[in-house]
Scaffold this motif. Sequence first.
Motif, PDB file in Angstrom:
ATOM      1  N   PHE A 170       0.860  -1.181   0.000  1.00 38.67           N
ATOM      2  CA  PHE A 170       0.000   0.000   0.000  1.00 38.67           C
ATOM      3  C   PHE A 170       0.895   1.229   0.000  1.00 38.67           C
ATOM      4  O   PHE A 170       1.810   1.336   0.820  1.00 38.67           O
ATOM      5  N   LEU A 171       0.621   2.154  -0.929  1.00 36.95           N
ATOM      6  CA  LEU A 171       1.345   3.419  -0.996  1.00 36.95           C
ATOM      7  C   LEU A 171       0.337   4.538  -0.773  1.00 36.95           C
ATOM      8  O   LEU A 171      -0.609   4.698  -1.561  1.00 36.95           O
ATOM      9  N   GLY A 172       0.514   5.300   0.306  1.00 38.04           N
ATOM     10  CA  GLY A 172      -0.456   6.305   0.695  1.00 38.04           C
ATOM     11  C   GLY A 172      -0.363   7.596  -0.094  1.00 38.04           C
ATOM     12  O   GLY A 172       0.583   7.837  -0.859  1.00 38.04           O
ATOM     13  N   VAL A 173      -1.340   8.446   0.119  1.00 30.63           N
ATOM     14  CA  VAL A 173      -1.448   9.726  -0.588  1.00 30.63           C
ATOM     15  C   VAL A 173      -0.153  10.528  -0.462  1.00 30.63           C
ATOM     16  O   VAL A 173       0.411  10.670   0.629  1.00 30.63           O
ATOM     17  N   ASN A 174       0.329  11.012  -1.591  1.00 30.98           N
ATOM     18  CA  ASN A 174       1.509  11.884  -1.663  1.00 30.98           C
ATOM     19  C   ASN A 174       2.816  11.202  -1.277  1.00 30.98           C
ATOM     20  O   ASN A 174       3.811  11.884  -1.019  1.00 30.98           O
ATOM     21  N   ALA A 175       2.847   9.871  -1.239  1.00 26.09           N
ATOM     22  CA  ALA A 175       4.122   9.185  -1.035  1.00 26.09           C
ATOM     23  C   ALA A 175       5.015   9.418  -2.251  1.00 26.09           C
ATOM     24  O   ALA A 175       4.533   9.589  -3.373  1.00 26.09           O
ATOM     25  N   THR A 176       6.330   9.420  -2.024  1.00 23.01           N
ATOM     26  CA  THR A 176       7.293   9.690  -3.091  1.00 23.01           C
ATOM     27  C   THR A 176       8.420   8.673  -3.040  1.00 23.01           C
ATOM     28  O   THR A 176       9.007   8.440  -1.984  1.00 23.01           O
ATOM     29  N   LEU A 177       8.735   8.092  -4.201  1.00 23.69           N
ATOM     30  CA  LEU A 177       9.832   7.137  -4.309  1.00 23.69           C
ATOM     31  C   LEU A 177      10.877   7.693  -5.261  1.00 23.69           C
ATOM     32  O   LEU A 177      10.556   8.108  -6.376  1.00 23.69           O
ATOM     33  N   TRP A 188       3.859  -1.152   3.867  1.00 24.18           N
ATOM     34  CA  TRP A 188       2.849  -0.100   4.030  1.00 24.18           C
ATOM     35  C   TRP A 188       3.612   1.217   4.087  1.00 24.18           C
ATOM     36  O   TRP A 188       4.350   1.470   5.035  1.00 24.18           O
ATOM     37  N   ILE A 189       3.433   2.035   3.047  1.00 28.68           N
ATOM     38  CA  ILE A 189       4.114   3.323   2.962  1.00 28.68           C
ATOM     39  C   ILE A 189       3.065   4.401   3.179  1.00 28.68           C
ATOM     40  O   ILE A 189       2.182   4.595   2.346  1.00 28.68           O
ATOM     41  N   GLY A 190       3.139   5.061   4.303  1.00 29.87           N
ATOM     42  CA  GLY A 190       2.086   5.979   4.714  1.00 29.87           C
ATOM     43  C   GLY A 190       2.043   7.253   3.898  1.00 29.87           C
ATOM     44  O   GLY A 190       2.903   7.528   3.053  1.00 29.87           O
ATOM     45  N   LEU A 191       1.040   8.068   4.195  1.00 29.99           N
ATOM     46  CA  LEU A 191       0.825   9.288   3.416  1.00 29.99           C
ATOM     47  C   LEU A 191       1.992  10.249   3.618  1.00 29.99           C
ATOM     48  O   LEU A 191       2.503  10.420   4.723  1.00 29.99           O
ATOM     49  N   GLY A 192       2.457  10.816   2.521  1.00 33.30           N
ATOM     50  CA  GLY A 192       3.511  11.812   2.553  1.00 33.30           C
ATOM     51  C   GLY A 192       4.908  11.281   2.808  1.00 33.30           C
ATOM     52  O   GLY A 192       5.849  12.060   2.936  1.00 33.30           O
ATOM     53  N   VAL A 193       5.085   9.958   2.871  1.00 30.67           N
ATOM     54  CA  VAL A 193       6.399   9.387   3.156  1.00 30.67           C
ATOM     55  C   VAL A 193       7.282   9.442   1.912  1.00 30.67           C
ATOM     56  O   VAL A 193       6.828   9.152   0.802  1.00 30.67           O
ATOM     57  N   THR A 194       8.543   9.813   2.083  1.00 26.13           N
ATOM     58  CA  THR A 194       9.516   9.807   1.003  1.00 26.13           C
ATOM     59  C   THR A 194      10.486   8.647   1.217  1.00 26.13           C
ATOM     60  O   THR A 194      11.076   8.517   2.290  1.00 26.13           O
TER      61      THR A 194
END
Length: 226
Positions: A170-177, A188-194
Amino acid sequence: MEKKKKLVIIGDSAFAEVAYECFTHDSEYEVTGFAVEEAFMTKDSLFGLPVVPFERLTEHFLPEDTEFYAALVYTKLNRVRTRLYEAAKAKGYRPASYVSSRAFVWHNVEIGEHCFIFEDNTLQPFVRVGNNVVMWSGNHIGHHSVIGDNNFIASHVVISGFCTIGRNCFLGVNATLANNLTIGEDNWIGLGVTITRDTPPDTLFKGVQPPPSPVPASRYFKVSAE
């Protein structure tokens, strides 16, 4: 758009309602009904169409002339959606996909079965998308990236080029890779996580919520008792 195929939607949640709208107004599918596991049924109709027990699906919709979409979100890292997707296939139904006419998908992008891609997604050249993937609105999937099976990508996620996303994430809102990353399975990559480096399997990355400001809001805004 001419309706050439029949579709049953598995689920009756908000996602099922959105899926009904998208398939009805932006696809060649005619939605003919909904199915829910009997233990979770709360209604017998939705949008004037029948809601039937999933366990008795074949009694209501013939597998040979009806496809399905399991409109469930990321519960248990997509396990619930995956289980019903596989169960419906085992009953003989063919999985349907939806790709919004307002998404930008380069001509050589490969998309697996049972995917749902909303409007304003950008899928750049040489992207590959596995089976049973949901991409909510407005994501950027960079060139040569690979999205594994059973993933859910929320809105406005940026996946840079040459990334690989493992299964069941799961990649949350505004996550960045960043570029050239491998994301392990069951992340689980939460919202806004880079994310700037590879991640191991079975890992939770939370978004950071700032603490309340110690300065009263009334210092900046006129507060009236009226």
